[in-house]
Design an enzyme around this catalytic site. Structure first.
Site, PDB file in Angstrom:
ATOM      1  N   CYS A  57       0.822  -1.223   0.000  1.00 50.94           N
ATOM      2  CA  CYS A  57       0.000   0.000   0.000  1.00 50.94           C
ATOM      3  C   CYS A  57       0.850   1.264   0.000  1.00 50.94           C
ATOM      4  CB  CYS A  57      -0.979   0.000   1.170  1.00 50.94           C
ATOM      5  SG  CYS A  57      -0.273   0.239   2.802  1.00 50.94           S
ATOM      6  N   HIS A 108      -2.626   1.622   6.727  1.00 48.03           N
ATOM      7  CA  HIS A 108      -3.031   1.427   5.332  1.00 48.03           C
ATOM      8  C   HIS A 108      -3.407   2.785   4.755  1.00 48.03           C
ATOM      9  CE1 HIS A 108      -4.262  -0.989   1.890  1.00 48.03           C
ATOM     10  NE2 HIS A 108      -5.320  -0.197   1.774  1.00 48.03           N
ATOM     11  N   HIS A 120      -6.333   1.933  -3.871  1.00 45.22           N
ATOM     12  CA  HIS A 120      -5.304   1.490  -2.933  1.00 45.22           C
ATOM     13  C   HIS A 120      -4.801   0.110  -3.335  1.00 45.22           C
ATOM     14  CE1 HIS A 120      -8.276  -1.130  -0.509  1.00 45.22           C
ATOM     15  NE2 HIS A 120      -8.966  -0.592  -1.499  1.00 45.22           N
TER      16      HIS A 120
END
Length: 340
Positions: A57, A108, A120
């Site tokens: 990520c 994240h 993402h």
């Protein structure tokens, strides 16, 4: 993979064509970020991945923003410390959105693309689109957002900023708490503002920016570059100043051989670097900061910083060593170290 890389390049080339370099605005930069992010949809997740062959990520975020000339730190937690905070109700395409997943804090991140959607690198679906309000997973884990794209008001023709004398800035008026210190350092040529004659006093200051300020303040020049950092090159902003402060023993890199020039400068870092730069005297009496245990590697430096009058801590008797430092705060610390 080749077709995906070509798609990314075509997206960037198209947007650059639509927005010539002398007309680039915040919205056009955001458009580029969104286009590059969407072009990666379908790329598989790969732990430690930073290229279109596979992303984790934070590697995805760093890759996307690097395509428009914005450098982000490597990890999600570090990325959460840059930029300006944005409320959920004021999100704009191109903002960074963060979530708390497997551990406390930001773990994240993704690129907000509008309509409550973000792109993402998901460990389960690879690069994909999700809703920040997804009630089953992302919604409850939403942590916050940061903006790293400078905002500009749309105008038919960009107005030329009104110039100001050295040490004066449109966003630092006489009533601002750090006005006098910022003004004196600006007049001395130690600290600079931006091309639009603003100072952005509340922005976080980075390691490379502090290196430049200390090199100017102490008239440091590169001697025999003792640093061999994988993330500092001859085209890095502040390259010579980074050389100078490293040669002078004021800065060091991390255990992985990186200088991390774009990382925010914490209050603990201030104490350690200022202790080296100004040879601060020993503290006769310890300042009883409740959040600085004697076991901290910055304890002695923080005590000397306080004993020298450079810092007084906060009203609740804390020092907050892990908080990032704003440009105004750094100006005050540096003014006290030099002139008081």
């Amino acid at each position: 993979m080749f077709s995906r890389i070509m798609l990314t390049l075509l997206a960037v080339i198209l947007l650059v064509t639509l927005y010539p370099s002398n007309q680039v605005s915040a919205s056009s930069t955001a458009d580029k970020v969104v286009a590059v992010a969407k072009a990666q949809i379908g790329v598989p997740y790969r732990w430690g991945g930073t290229t279109p062959s596979g992303f984790d990520c934070s590697g995805f975020m760093r890759y996307v923003y690097n395509q428009v000339g914005i450098s982000l730190p490597r990890t999600t937690a570090e990325q959460y410390r840059v930029g300006q905070k944005v409320s959920k109700s004021n999100l704009r395409p191109g903002d960074l959105v963060f979530f708390e997943t497997y551990q406390p804090g930001a773990s994240h991140s993704g690129v907000y693309i509008g309509n409550n959607q973000f792109v993402h690198a998901s460990s389960s679906n690879g690069v994909s689109t999700s809703s920040i309000n997804d009630p089953h997973y992302w919604g409850p884990r939403y942590l916050g957002a940061k903006r790293v794209i400078e905002e500009k008001q749309p105008t038919v023709q960009e107005a030329k900023p009104v110039s100001l004398p050295a040490g004066q800035y449109h966003d630092v008026d006489n009533s601002f708490w750090a006005h006098d210190m910022i003004k004196r350092l600006g007049e001395a040529g130690i600290i600079n503002g931006y091309s639009d004659f603003t100072f952005k006093p509340n922005n976080e200051i980075t390691r490379s920016q502090v290196a430049r300020l200390l090199a100017r303040a102490l008239d440091l020049k590169p001697t025999n570059y003792s640093g061999d950092f994988s993330d500092v090159h001859s085209n890095t902003s502040g390259y010579e100043e980074i050389q100078a402060v490293v040669d002078a023993g004021l800065f060091k890199g991390d255990s992985n051989g990186n200088f991390r020039p774009n990382d925010p400068f914490t209050r603990a870092h201030i104490a350690i670097v200022f202790d080296r730069a100004f040879d601060l005297p020993e503290a006769v009496t310890a300042a009883g900061f409740t959040d600085v245990p004697s076991s901290s590697n910055a304890y002695d430096a923080i005590q000397r910083l306080a004993a020298s009058g450079i810092t007084t801590g906060h009203n609740d008797n804390t020092f907050r060593p892990n908080n990032s430092t704003t440009r105004a705060q750094l100006a005050v610390f540096l003014h006290r170290a030099l002139y008081e």
